[in-house]
Design a protein around this motif. Sequence first.
Motif, PDB file in Angstrom:
ATOM      1  N   ALA A 102       1.742 -14.566 -12.037  1.00 59.13           N
ATOM      2  CA  ALA A 102       1.663 -16.014 -12.264  1.00 59.13           C
ATOM      3  C   ALA A 102       1.164 -16.774 -11.038  1.00 59.13           C
ATOM      4  CB  ALA A 102       3.025 -16.548 -12.701  1.00 59.13           C
ATOM      5  N   SER A 103       1.461 -16.272  -9.863  1.00 64.45           N
ATOM      6  CA  SER A 103       1.034 -16.971  -8.642  1.00 64.45           C
ATOM      7  C   SER A 103      -0.399 -16.616  -8.231  1.00 64.45           C
ATOM      8  CB  SER A 103       1.994 -16.644  -7.493  1.00 64.45           C
ATOM      9  OG  SER A 103       1.889 -15.263  -7.175  1.00 64.45           O
ATOM     10  N   MET A 104      -1.036 -15.720  -8.955  1.00 64.56           N
ATOM     11  CA  MET A 104      -2.402 -15.273  -8.672  1.00 64.56           C
ATOM     12  C   MET A 104      -2.520 -14.666  -7.264  1.00 64.56           C
ATOM     13  SD  MET A 104      -4.345 -15.677 -11.366  1.00 64.56           S
ATOM     14  CE  MET A 104      -5.996 -15.624 -10.723  1.00 64.56           C
ATOM     15  N   THR A 105      -1.494 -13.944  -6.832  1.00 70.26           N
ATOM     16  CA  THR A 105      -1.551 -13.292  -5.521  1.00 70.26           C
ATOM     17  C   THR A 105      -1.525 -11.770  -5.633  1.00 70.26           C
ATOM     18  OG1 THR A 105       0.857 -13.398  -5.272  1.00 70.26           O
ATOM     19  CG2 THR A 105      -0.434 -15.220  -4.328  1.00 70.26           C
ATOM     20  N   ARG A 106      -1.070 -11.254  -6.772  1.00 71.70           N
ATOM     21  CA  ARG A 106      -0.983  -9.809  -6.985  1.00 71.70           C
ATOM     22  C   ARG A 106      -1.714  -9.435  -8.269  1.00 71.70           C
ATOM     23  NH1 ARG A 106       4.187  -7.138  -5.060  1.00 71.70           N
ATOM     24  NH2 ARG A 106       4.021  -6.068  -7.029  1.00 71.70           N
ATOM     25  N   MET A 107      -2.425  -8.323  -8.193  1.00 74.06           N
ATOM     26  CA  MET A 107      -3.182  -7.821  -9.343  1.00 74.06           C
ATOM     27  C   MET A 107      -2.762  -6.371  -9.555  1.00 74.06           C
ATOM     28  SD  MET A 107      -7.353  -7.478  -9.614  1.00 74.06           S
ATOM     29  CE  MET A 107      -7.700  -9.202  -9.891  1.00 74.06           C
ATOM     30  N   ARG A 141      -4.011 -11.211  -2.934  1.00 73.13           N
ATOM     31  CA  ARG A 141      -3.681 -10.577  -1.657  1.00 73.13           C
ATOM     32  C   ARG A 141      -3.519  -9.064  -1.766  1.00 73.13           C
ATOM     33  NH1 ARG A 141       0.164 -15.334  -0.527  1.00 73.13           N
ATOM     34  NH2 ARG A 141       1.684 -13.975  -1.479  1.00 73.13           N
ATOM     35  N   SER A 142      -3.026  -8.582  -2.912  1.00 74.71           N
ATOM     36  CA  SER A 142      -2.819  -7.143  -3.052  1.00 74.71           C
ATOM     37  C   SER A 142      -3.113  -6.691  -4.480  1.00 74.71           C
ATOM     38  CB  SER A 142      -1.388  -6.754  -2.650  1.00 74.71           C
ATOM     39  OG  SER A 142      -0.455  -7.502  -3.383  1.00 74.71           O
ATOM     40  N   VAL A 143      -3.652  -5.487  -4.564  1.00 76.76           N
ATOM     41  CA  VAL A 143      -3.989  -4.870  -5.845  1.00 76.76           C
ATOM     42  C   VAL A 143      -3.210  -3.564  -5.926  1.00 76.76           C
ATOM     43  CG1 VAL A 143      -5.834  -3.943  -7.299  1.00 76.76           C
ATOM     44  CG2 VAL A 143      -6.297  -5.898  -5.793  1.00 76.76           C
ATOM     45  N   PHE A 144      -2.510  -3.372  -7.030  1.00 76.44           N
ATOM     46  CA  PHE A 144      -1.679  -2.188  -7.228  1.00 76.44           C
ATOM     47  C   PHE A 144      -2.224  -1.346  -8.376  1.00 76.44           C
ATOM     48  CE2 PHE A 144       1.041  -5.313  -5.273  1.00 76.44           C
ATOM     49  CZ  PHE A 144       1.816  -4.575  -4.393  1.00 76.44           C
ATOM     50  N   VAL A 145      -1.919  -0.064  -8.309  1.00 74.14           N
ATOM     51  CA  VAL A 145      -2.221   0.842  -9.413  1.00 74.14           C
ATOM     52  C   VAL A 145      -1.173   1.941  -9.401  1.00 74.14           C
ATOM     53  CG1 VAL A 145      -3.829   2.295  -8.089  1.00 74.14           C
ATOM     54  CG2 VAL A 145      -4.024   2.183 -10.581  1.00 74.14           C
ATOM     55  N   GLN A 146      -0.767   2.372 -10.579  1.00 77.01           N
ATOM     56  CA  GLN A 146       0.137   3.513 -10.697  1.00 77.01           C
ATOM     57  C   GLN A 146      -0.646   4.695 -11.257  1.00 77.01           C
ATOM     58  OE1 GLN A 146       3.504   2.312 -13.104  1.00 77.01           O
ATOM     59  NE2 GLN A 146       4.635   1.705 -11.273  1.00 77.01           N
ATOM     60  N   VAL A 147      -0.389   5.856 -10.661  1.00 74.82           N
ATOM     61  CA  VAL A 147      -1.067   7.079 -11.070  1.00 74.82           C
ATOM     62  C   VAL A 147      -0.007   8.137 -11.337  1.00 74.82           C
ATOM     63  CG1 VAL A 147      -2.710   8.867 -10.341  1.00 74.82           C
ATOM     64  CG2 VAL A 147      -3.075   6.487  -9.648  1.00 74.82           C
ATOM     65  N   ARG A 148      -0.153   8.838 -12.454  1.00 73.21           N
ATOM     66  CA  ARG A 148       0.779   9.930 -12.735  1.00 73.21           C
ATOM     67  C   ARG A 148       0.682  10.981 -11.646  1.00 73.21           C
ATOM     68  NH1 ARG A 148      -1.140  11.272 -17.928  1.00 73.21           N
ATOM     69  NH2 ARG A 148      -1.235  13.356 -17.092  1.00 73.21           N
ATOM     70  N   ASN A 149       1.797  11.568 -11.276  1.00 68.79           N
ATOM     71  CA  ASN A 149       1.830  12.544 -10.188  1.00 68.79           C
ATOM     72  C   ASN A 149       0.943  13.762 -10.438  1.00 68.79           C
ATOM     73  OD1 ASN A 149       3.541  10.936  -8.706  1.00 68.79           O
ATOM     74  ND2 ASN A 149       5.389  11.948  -9.433  1.00 68.79           N
ATOM     75  N   ASP A 150       0.701  14.108 -11.697  1.00 64.34           N
ATOM     76  CA  ASP A 150      -0.149  15.267 -11.982  1.00 64.34           C
ATOM     77  C   ASP A 150      -1.644  14.925 -11.975  1.00 64.34           C
ATOM     78  OD1 ASP A 150      -0.109  13.796 -14.328  1.00 64.34           O
ATOM     79  OD2 ASP A 150       0.114  15.541 -15.642  1.00 64.34           O
ATOM     80  N   GLN A 151      -1.991  13.661 -11.758  1.00 66.68           N
ATOM     81  CA  GLN A 151      -3.395  13.250 -11.708  1.00 66.68           C
ATOM     82  C   GLN A 151      -3.864  13.213 -10.248  1.00 66.68           C
ATOM     83  OE1 GLN A 151      -2.881   9.602 -14.086  1.00 66.68           O
ATOM     84  NE2 GLN A 151      -4.268  10.521 -15.576  1.00 66.68           N
TER      85      GLN A 151
END
Length: 195
Positions: A102-107, A141-151
Amino acid sequence: MDLTLKNIKDELTNKIKMTFQDKNLDFENKDVSINGQDYFLCRNVVSTIPEMVAVEERSQPEEDVWNNKTFHLRMRDQKKSLYFGLRKNDRLIAFIGCRVDASMTRMRVMRLSVLPRYVDQDVGTYLVMSLLNKAQQTGIRSVFVQVRNDQIKLSEFYREIGFEKVEMQKASQSKSEMTEFQFLVNENKDKIINE
């Protein structure tokens, strides 16, 4: 009206511009060249969901494939989500999707799918760089991504771009099958390749 590919692209671009006037997540469709190959970079909309599902089915492990309903849910809030892709010969070959807070600071990168034939042609890198450019332009300010441990290859892909593993608390780490990566936009401006 002449139905040439250029006219169709121009008409689609104008319709999308009129639909998405939100300054923060506005997206400009355009022709691009990656390693000498021509593509059309464009925002994905609800009408492209069947194509997105087809790319998913050919590029993701079966247990990870999103269906029509999932895409509708993820894409419904157009002020907080952005999905765009690359087209070759008017066919979707790859796409990326994200959500902003909502604050447009994290993607958060929600999806990256590339047809197997194009995996080694830098289209995934181009899409992530385009997303990072958009993040920089909008003050994210920051971009996040989650990746499965087997990838493992996907984890390496994000590390090569400049994402760093986020340390998680021990309790949640043992329960999690995912690893989270973060790209700090201001601290990594030199890693973002401008289009």
